[in-house]
Design an enzyme around this catalytic site. Structure first.
Site, PDB file in Angstrom:
ATOM      1  N   SER A 102       3.936  -4.647  -1.333  1.00  0.00           N
ATOM      2  CA  SER A 102       3.893  -5.656  -0.278  1.00  0.00           C
ATOM      3  C   SER A 102       5.028  -6.637  -0.481  1.00  0.00           C
ATOM      4  O   SER A 102       5.485  -6.838  -1.621  1.00  0.00           O
ATOM      5  CB  SER A 102       2.551  -6.408  -0.331  1.00  0.00           C
ATOM      6  OG  SER A 102       2.573  -7.560   0.496  1.00  0.00           O
ATOM      7  N   TYR A 114      -4.638 -10.356  -4.698  1.00  0.00           N
ATOM      8  CA  TYR A 114      -3.922  -9.349  -3.908  1.00  0.00           C
ATOM      9  C   TYR A 114      -2.435  -9.399  -4.238  1.00  0.00           C
ATOM     10  O   TYR A 114      -1.813  -8.369  -4.522  1.00  0.00           O
ATOM     11  CB  TYR A 114      -4.139  -9.579  -2.423  1.00  0.00           C
ATOM     12  CG  TYR A 114      -3.317  -8.643  -1.546  1.00  0.00           C
ATOM     13  CD1 TYR A 114      -3.793  -7.385  -1.210  1.00  0.00           C
ATOM     14  CD2 TYR A 114      -2.057  -9.023  -1.075  1.00  0.00           C
ATOM     15  CE1 TYR A 114      -3.032  -6.517  -0.429  1.00  0.00           C
ATOM     16  CE2 TYR A 114      -1.293  -8.166  -0.295  1.00  0.00           C
ATOM     17  CZ  TYR A 114      -1.790  -6.920   0.025  1.00  0.00           C
ATOM     18  OH  TYR A 114      -1.027  -6.075   0.787  1.00  0.00           O
TER      19      TYR A 114
END
Length: 252
Positions: free
Chosen positions: A139, A152
């Site tokens: 990400s 995350y």
């Protein structure tokens, strides 16, 4: 990476980026097997894409991953590519009590331990074949973290580091290791509102650019779409603090 004639496993293929990548690879003539926890979602995808296959898998289940790996190699001995996409993203209120720790541990098990365990189980098989590839989805938040999703962001930073290490270790083998780095994309990762958020990159545009990069650059190590480059290269460009403050301006 070879773009057709593969037998490719895609985790988290029941929705979002995983489903879209599965459909893109399927359209190119690859044998695609998708995994996920929800049988109904997997069935919907395979019904819409005749010839695509599905197998249930819980990425938090260590023993289940071992059993799954043995079964998929037996069922699909031509398996030569694995795309680790499955992941969860949940807001956390650190120190607020409640289910914070449970969210954090589940996120680590799904986003980080899952790909590591699946890779450990399947790499011995991949290394015996030709044109093998391991693709890990990280990400943009691996490079500029979002404060309201600290675990995350941390797992995606770890995936980036793990992928670099794996690539180095396998550099003299026939197994290519690729990292795909998404920006904020219109999926339902954090809820239905995200799928129509104008601030997010349209999913179809993201997939199109990813597939074009993989096609045009068969030896690529990191797939970074233009929209994600400000995040990916924030530190190199001296913009890390500004980018971090910008992303986290709505949360203090």
């Amino acid at each position: 990476m070879k773009m057709n004639g593969n037998t490719i496993l895609i985790t988290g293929g029941g929705s979002g980026i995983g489903r879209a990548l599965a459909e893109a690879f399927h359209a190119l003539g690859n044998q695609v097997i998708i995994t996920g926890r929800r049988q109904s979602a997997l069935a919907e995808v395979t019904a819409a894409n005749p010839g695509m296959q599905a197998m249930a898998l819980d990425m938090t289940d260590a023993e289940g991953i071992k059993a799954f790996a043995a079964e998929i190699v037996k069922t699909y001995p031509s398996l030569n590519a694995v795309l680790n996409n499955a992941g969860i993203m949940v807001m956390e209120e650190i120190g607020a009590g409640g289910d914070y720790l449970e969210i954090s541990e589940t996120t680590i098990a799904t986003n980080l331990l899952g790909p590591i365990r699946l890779g450990a189980a399947l790499l011995p098989h991949l290394r015996t074949g030709k044109d093998a590839a391991m693709l890990n989805v990280s990400s943009g938040l691996a490079f500029v973290p979002m404060a309201m999703t600290p675990t995350y962001s941390a797992t995606k930073a770890a995936i980036h580091s793990y992928t670099m290490g794996l690539r180095h270790q396998l550099k003299d083998t026939g197994t290519q290791v690729i990292e795909i780095v998404p920006p904020y994309v219109q999926t339902e990762l954090m809820g239905a509102h995200q799928a129509s958020d104008p601030n997010a990159m349209p999913l179809a545009d993201f997939i199109s650019e990813v597939m074009q990069i993989l096609t045009d650059q068969p030896d690529v190590t990191e797939v970074v779409v233009e929209r994600c480059k400000p995040l990916r290269y924030a530190a190199e460009n001296g913009n890390l603090d500004a980018m971090f403050n910008g992303i986290n301006a709505i949360r203090h």
